[in-house]
Design a protein around this motif. Sequence first.
Motif, short mmCIF file in Angstrom:
data_model
loop_
_atom_site.label_atom_id
_atom_site.label_comp_id
_atom_site.label_asym_id
_atom_site.label_seq_id
_atom_site.Cartn_x
_atom_site.Cartn_y
_atom_site.Cartn_z
N CYS A 154 69.69 17.38 54.67
CA CYS A 154 68.77 16.41 54.06
C CYS A 154 68.86 16.50 52.54
CB CYS A 154 67.34 16.67 54.52
SG CYS A 154 67.05 16.34 56.26
N ARG A 159 69.62 21.54 59.04
CA ARG A 159 69.04 20.21 58.86
C ARG A 159 68.43 20.07 57.47
NH1 ARG A 159 65.10 16.86 62.90
NH2 ARG A 159 64.26 15.42 61.37
N CYS A 205 65.94 12.54 56.45
CA CYS A 205 65.27 13.65 57.15
C CYS A 205 64.26 13.17 58.18
CB CYS A 205 64.58 14.53 56.11
SG CYS A 205 64.81 16.29 56.40
#
Length: 440
Positions: free
Chosen positions: A95, A91, A210
């Motif tokens: 982002c 993740r 994000c």
Amino acid sequence: MIAPTVGKTLLITTLIFFSAFLAVVLFSPSFPFYQTPPNSSLSERAQIWSLRRLFEWRPCNWWIQGHPEPLPAKSNGYLRVDCYGGLNQMRRDFCDGVGIARLLNATLVLPKFEVAAYWNESSGFEDVFDVEYFIQKMNGFVQVVREWPAELASKEPFRVDCSKRKGSFDYVETVLPQLLEHHYISITPAMSQRRDRYPLYAKAALCQACYSALRLTNKLEKKASELLETIPKPFLSLHLRFEPDMVAYSQCEYSGLSPASVQAIEAAQGDRKPWTGEQARLWRSRGKCPLTPNETAIILQALSIPTNTNIYLAAGDGIMELEGLTSVYPNVFTKSTLLDGEDFRTMHGNTKAALDYYVAINSESYIATYFGNMDKMVAAMRASNGLYKTLFLSRRAFAVLTSQGLKGNLLMEGLWKVHRDDFVMGVGSALPDCFCEFKL
């Protein structure tokens, strides 16, 4: 003579009021440098959460209230982010990749998540996150497509290796020429990338991706919500890291571990042997050694967290020496003990990690024994949602205080002071790229 008398009276009254005010502030338990009386017991001390904070992190106004700069009429090409590791590492990389795509004026293709036996993982981006929601929320920040266009789909994208670069890595100078030449590329962002050179529109795209655009799929969010409902309330989420590979990677040595734990650590060590002698002492004093469950319990007690607190253990399988925590805090729950069903047993690493993440960002309070990718993401999301009962336990403080021979109440007092000041001053509670510090 009346005027001087009145003026003198006012001066005396003002001095008395100011002195009283200073006394209240300086000796208030919520004042950050308040000194707890040496003979006070743990039972008399207020919980860490009752302290008045002086600073907190909130989403920056330039991101939340600003309007993104219009996208250029023509894209420079297509960019895909290839993500590796655990869910929160992937993740983080994704982002960063969104910000890079906007920086380079590239059209973002949905990311490729690693299929890894090590993480018991085969789920992709669309198995964890709501794709349609992401595309909708990123409208105006960066152009997003689900997959390569048909004319490019038959070939693999040109791979630009960013992950092994050392020092500052400037994407405009190094990656943009590759994008312009090949028109479709894939990257894994470098840890050392220079966001300080990002224009605000690229930073805003990263922040939006994000902390606003990534939502779990409906199916996964439903399962996570069910898990949240089953946890006895109120509760504290605890992210505890003391797995064999974690300890082996740290190169720290521990005494008093069970034979099973020692064997598991040795099996995970490979060529990474623990430090010894003075090097081991210096390494530990720098806060490099993971807290054991027992050390974690000691710090929680120092923070006046009641021993009957319900604790949700946001962690994977394989935590060693867990009885060091549960012998002091018996009300410990995990997703595997609360969820029972075939759909849970067939879940993979990413989707299981997503359950912990969901609970952590929605719990009343969150404590982490480490400051890893999950902790940074959780702290930032909690700050974005106005949840500030978030704290990272200090491995360094525990190592330094115990190396000084402190035990019992003296150790508890030292641990309390360190964590009290961290909490009051908002230390380490969010990512500075998208969040700004506010004085309360």
